[in-house]
Design an enzyme around this catalytic site. Structure first.
Site, PDB file in Angstrom:
ATOM      1  N   ASP A 194       0.812  -1.226   0.000  1.00  0.00           N
ATOM      2  CA  ASP A 194       0.000   0.000   0.000  1.00  0.00           C
ATOM      3  C   ASP A 194       0.843   1.273   0.000  1.00  0.00           C
ATOM      4  O   ASP A 194       0.382   2.328   0.435  1.00  0.00           O
ATOM      5  CB  ASP A 194      -0.956   0.016   1.207  1.00  0.00           C
ATOM      6  CG  ASP A 194      -2.021  -1.062   1.102  1.00  0.00           C
ATOM      7  OD1 ASP A 194      -2.453  -1.361  -0.030  1.00  0.00           O
ATOM      8  OD2 ASP A 194      -2.417  -1.610   2.147  1.00  0.00           O
ATOM      9  N   GLU A 195       2.083   1.188  -0.477  1.00  0.00           N
ATOM     10  CA  GLU A 195       2.948   2.355  -0.492  1.00  0.00           C
ATOM     11  C   GLU A 195       3.477   2.670  -1.892  1.00  0.00           C
ATOM     12  O   GLU A 195       4.430   3.429  -2.037  1.00  0.00           O
ATOM     13  CB  GLU A 195       4.122   2.158   0.480  1.00  0.00           C
ATOM     14  CG  GLU A 195       3.685   2.089   1.948  1.00  0.00           C
ATOM     15  CD  GLU A 195       4.864   2.046   2.905  1.00  0.00           C
ATOM     16  OE1 GLU A 195       5.978   2.390   2.475  1.00  0.00           O
ATOM     17  OE2 GLU A 195       4.663   1.672   4.072  1.00  0.00           O
TER      18      GLU A 195
END
Length: 280
Positions: free
Chosen positions: A224-225
């Protein structure tokens, strides 16, 4: 007369725009849209050009090769409006699948969904309704490697250019993210890194959040980065209950994911390290 999209990035220096425009003018190309950005932090230059020209790809490549070599460019060339061959990955939440499939059918999204892949069978009826090929690929801790190998087989067999995690509730391995680098778009609520795990909307309601949002980004090995493509928010009122928060969240997820997929398919997104340049 064909309209082409040229996207490029390279170290920033004087003369790039003139060199590109001059090469296209040599084929009597008519530039109908041009956007560029020089990033003072990374020192890179980014450009997206739409050009009408009565010439095949080979001629465009021939006149552009000296320019791209001289400036050390990473570049891509495609036809405006060509639908991008796309695999949608889902689990049990249906809102993003419904939305993307409807937008494709109605001609509002330049993608061609060549497969729907799911670790459940709950959404097969939706895929069938939109006449999309459905593949059930169960995933357990023990079978994760085999499931990802099957996904790669489907991607290769369908010649897919984009994979969209349309609320696919499985974490992709580092190896798979590297294999599909720059070709996987994920959507999730923007509570992260807060309210992880189960029932995030209930957690958010209990904390009295005032904004609900969604983030679409490229999937990378850093969970999620990955580089963010698009985000949006909705305001929460004090009398909104958990169900209302979830409905708002699903609505904003649909909008954000559709915009991210469209911009990617239209070659409007260029990766700049951990960031993106989005030529809207």
């Amino acid at each position: 007369m064909t309209t082409w999209i040229l996207t490029l990035s390279c170290p920033d220096r004087p003369g790039i725009v003139a060199a590109v425009a001059g090469a296209l003018a040599g084929l009597e190309g008519n530039i109908t849209e041009s956007q560029q950005f020089g990033d003072p932090v990374s020192g890179l230059f980014f450009m997206r050009v739409e050009v009408q020209v009565d010439a095949p790809r080979e001629d465009l490549t021939r006149v552009l090769d000296p320019v791209t070599s001289a400036y050390g460019m990473t570049w891509d060339l495609d036809v405006v409006g060509r639908p991008l061959r796309t695999v949608l990955m889902v689990s049990t939440a249906s809102h993003c699948l419904h939305d993307l499939a409807y937008r494709q059918r109605s001609g509002r999204l330049p993608i061609d969904v060549v497969a729907v892949v799911s670790n459940h069978t709950a959404l097969q009826g939706i895929a069938d309704f939109y006449e999309l090929p459905f593949h059930h690929v169960p995933v357990t801790r023990e079978t994760k490697a085999q499931a990802e190998a099957e996904l790669l087989r489907i991607v290769g067999e369908t010649d897919a250019e984009l994979v969209v995690l349309a609320r696919y509730m499985q974490i992709l391995s580092d190896d798979l993210c590297r294999e599909l680098d720059g070709r996987v778009i994920n959507i999730h609520h923007s509570f992260l890194p807060s309210f992880k795990g189960a029932r995030p909307y209930a957690q958010a309601h209990a904390r009295g959040v005032k904004l609900i949002g969604a983030t679409a980004h490229y999937a990378t090995a850093d969970l999620d980065e990955g580089p963010i493509i698009e985000q949006d928010v909705e305001r929460v009122e004090h009398d909104d209950d958990v169900a209302e928060l979830q409905a708002m969240g699903e609505d904003v997820e649909r909008r954000v994911l559709a915009r991210a997929v469209r911009w990617h398919a239209e070659h409007r997104v260029l990766v700049d390290g951990r960031r993106t340049v989005v030529f809207r």
